[in-house]
Design a protein around this motif. Structure first.
Motif, short mmCIF file in Angstrom:
data_model
loop_
_atom_site.label_atom_id
_atom_site.label_comp_id
_atom_site.label_asym_id
_atom_site.label_seq_id
_atom_site.Cartn_x
_atom_site.Cartn_y
_atom_site.Cartn_z
N TYR A 130 22.49 -27.75 -56.91
CA TYR A 130 21.23 -28.47 -56.73
C TYR A 130 20.57 -28.19 -55.39
O TYR A 130 19.35 -28.27 -55.26
CB TYR A 130 21.45 -29.97 -56.95
CG TYR A 130 21.71 -30.29 -58.41
CD1 TYR A 130 20.81 -29.90 -59.39
CD2 TYR A 130 22.86 -30.95 -58.82
CE1 TYR A 130 21.03 -30.16 -60.72
CE2 TYR A 130 23.11 -31.23 -60.16
CZ TYR A 130 22.18 -30.81 -61.10
OH TYR A 130 22.42 -31.07 -62.44
N ILE A 131 21.36 -27.86 -54.37
CA ILE A 131 20.76 -27.38 -53.12
C ILE A 131 19.93 -26.14 -53.41
O ILE A 131 18.81 -25.98 -52.90
CB ILE A 131 21.85 -27.08 -52.07
CG1 ILE A 131 22.44 -28.39 -51.53
CG2 ILE A 131 21.27 -26.25 -50.91
CD1 ILE A 131 23.63 -28.18 -50.61
N TYR A 132 20.46 -25.26 -54.24
CA TYR A 132 19.74 -24.04 -54.62
C TYR A 132 18.51 -24.37 -55.46
O TYR A 132 17.41 -23.85 -55.20
CB TYR A 132 20.67 -23.11 -55.40
CG TYR A 132 19.99 -21.87 -55.92
CD1 TYR A 132 19.72 -20.79 -55.08
CD2 TYR A 132 19.59 -21.78 -57.27
CE1 TYR A 132 19.07 -19.65 -55.56
CE2 TYR A 132 18.95 -20.65 -57.75
CZ TYR A 132 18.70 -19.59 -56.89
OH TYR A 132 18.07 -18.47 -57.36
N LEU A 133 18.64 -25.25 -56.43
CA LEU A 133 17.52 -25.58 -57.32
C LEU A 133 16.41 -26.34 -56.59
O LEU A 133 15.24 -26.25 -56.99
CB LEU A 133 18.02 -26.42 -58.50
CG LEU A 133 18.94 -25.70 -59.50
CD1 LEU A 133 19.44 -26.67 -60.57
CD2 LEU A 133 18.22 -24.51 -60.16
N PHE A 134 16.76 -27.05 -55.52
CA PHE A 134 15.76 -27.81 -54.76
C PHE A 134 15.21 -27.03 -53.56
O PHE A 134 14.46 -27.58 -52.75
CB PHE A 134 16.37 -29.12 -54.23
CG PHE A 134 16.76 -30.10 -55.32
CD1 PHE A 134 16.13 -30.09 -56.55
CD2 PHE A 134 17.78 -31.02 -55.10
CE1 PHE A 134 16.49 -30.99 -57.55
CE2 PHE A 134 18.15 -31.92 -56.09
CZ PHE A 134 17.51 -31.91 -57.32
N ARG A 135 15.58 -25.76 -53.44
CA ARG A 135 15.28 -25.00 -52.23
C ARG A 135 13.77 -24.87 -51.96
O ARG A 135 13.36 -24.74 -50.79
CB ARG A 135 15.91 -23.60 -52.30
CG ARG A 135 15.29 -22.68 -53.35
CD ARG A 135 16.13 -21.44 -53.58
NE ARG A 135 15.48 -20.49 -54.49
CZ ARG A 135 15.45 -20.64 -55.81
NH1 ARG A 135 16.02 -21.69 -56.38
NH2 ARG A 135 14.85 -19.72 -56.57
N ASN A 136 12.95 -24.90 -53.00
CA ASN A 136 11.51 -24.69 -52.82
C ASN A 136 10.74 -25.99 -52.60
O ASN A 136 9.52 -25.96 -52.41
CB ASN A 136 10.94 -23.94 -54.03
CG ASN A 136 11.45 -22.51 -54.11
OD1 ASN A 136 11.65 -21.86 -53.08
ND2 ASN A 136 11.66 -22.02 -55.32
N ILE A 137 11.41 -27.12 -52.66
CA ILE A 137 10.73 -28.40 -52.40
C ILE A 137 10.42 -28.49 -50.90
O ILE A 137 11.28 -28.24 -50.06
CB ILE A 137 11.60 -29.59 -52.83
CG1 ILE A 137 11.90 -29.53 -54.33
CG2 ILE A 137 10.92 -30.91 -52.48
CD1 ILE A 137 12.84 -30.62 -54.80
N GLN A 138 9.20 -28.88 -50.59
CA GLN A 138 8.78 -28.99 -49.20
C GLN A 138 9.18 -30.36 -48.63
O GLN A 138 9.04 -31.38 -49.30
CB GLN A 138 7.27 -28.80 -49.08
CG GLN A 138 6.78 -27.43 -49.52
CD GLN A 138 7.34 -26.32 -48.66
OE1 GLN A 138 7.34 -26.41 -47.42
NE2 GLN A 138 7.82 -25.26 -49.29
N ASN A 139 9.67 -30.36 -47.39
CA ASN A 139 9.93 -31.62 -46.69
C ASN A 139 8.63 -32.12 -46.08
O ASN A 139 8.01 -31.44 -45.26
CB ASN A 139 10.96 -31.40 -45.58
CG ASN A 139 12.37 -31.24 -46.11
OD1 ASN A 139 12.81 -31.98 -46.97
ND2 ASN A 139 13.08 -30.23 -45.61
#
Length: 270
Positions: A130-139
């Motif tokens: 999930y770290i990989y799958l969420f990699r493109n989410i902007q903080n």
């Protein structure tokens, strides 16, 4: 005694959810997302398992709690996907979808013959996935905070109080396998996500979600320590030692993260 335990659960739930929501507003949803993986809801649940049943019961449940964290991570992933693509009734439909996703994974996990090694490896694998799958989410940060009122604080507290009280009642009706799996339910994270989503935007709740898998490692460490130390040292010293181990992970992670960003010449991010 029953009334006292109810009061303690209620007060702790109120403090955790309000604290994390205020942290998201005044520091950043990223920090709140990481700390939502810090032992809060599961820690309360396992502690009361040990207090109301036995330390050995809580230790056995902690093993299943670790593997159940895979379902908790799936919960936030399903919420993310649903909230990203559902445009009407987004929040209630995302919440229902996430809950169904959680129970589906728990049902599958219930059929797996679990040992301690497998209970460690499965949630670690899910965390990296999930770290990989969420990699493109902007903080992103919250620029304009919602106005707080007593009604707002009460609503924030109600979700966590209700969920924690229900989940900590599980061992009265089921064995340690199911109790451990259900103890991994994101009792603090779920109401936090709802609060951020309702008060702000989908992008803000996605920032929280993005950082949950990072903090989840502290909960894996916590549950593993509980499974070892509760039978040896009891629930009070065992809880203190387990929190120490989980805190050490977060401090080490923060230190390494700052070192890497400094070496790359990046601005330190909250």
């Amino acid at each position: 005694m029953i009334e006292f335990l109810f009061f303690i659960k209620l007060i702790v739930a109120i403090g955790l959810v309000i604290g994390l929501s205020l942290l998201a507003e005044n520091v950043s949803p990223k920090v709140a997302g990481i700390l939502s993986g810090y032992p809060t809801g599961s820690a309360i649940t396992l502690f009361f398992f040990g207090l109301e049943v036995t330390p050995e019961y809580a230790a056995e449940s902690a093993v299943y709690n670790m593997i159940g964290l895979s379902a908790a991570l799936t919960f936030v992933y399903v919420y993310y996907i649903a909230s990203k693509y559902i445009k009407t009734y987004t929040i209630p439909l995302s919440a229902v979808s996430a809950i169904l996703g959680y129970f589906l994974v728990v049902w599958v996990l219930h059929h797996i013959q679990v040992n301690t090694y497998l209970a460690i490896l499965i949630p670690i694998a899910f965390s990296f996935l999930y770290i990989y799958l969420f990699r493109n989410i902007q903080n992103i940060t919250i620029l304009t905070k919602a106005k707080l009122s007593y009604k707002t604080l009460f609503v924030r507290a109600f979700f966590a109080a209700l969920i924690i009280i229900v989940i900590t009642s599980v061992p009265k009706f089921v064995g340690p396998t199911w109790a451990g799996l259900f103890s991994a339910f994101p009792t603090t994270l779920f109401p936090l996500m709802l609060i951020i989503h309702i008060s702000y935007s989908t992008e803000h709740v996605h920032t929280v979600i993005k950082n949950v898998p990072i903090g989840m490692f502290s909960l894996i460490i916590y549950s593993l320590t509980i499974s070892i130390v509760y039978p040896l040292y009891g629930i009070y010293w065992g809880t203190l030692m387990s929190y120490g181990a989980a805190t050490a992970y977060l401090l080490i992670y923060t230190k390494i993260k700052k070192t890497i960003e400094k070496q790359k010449g990046l601005p330190l991010r909250k």
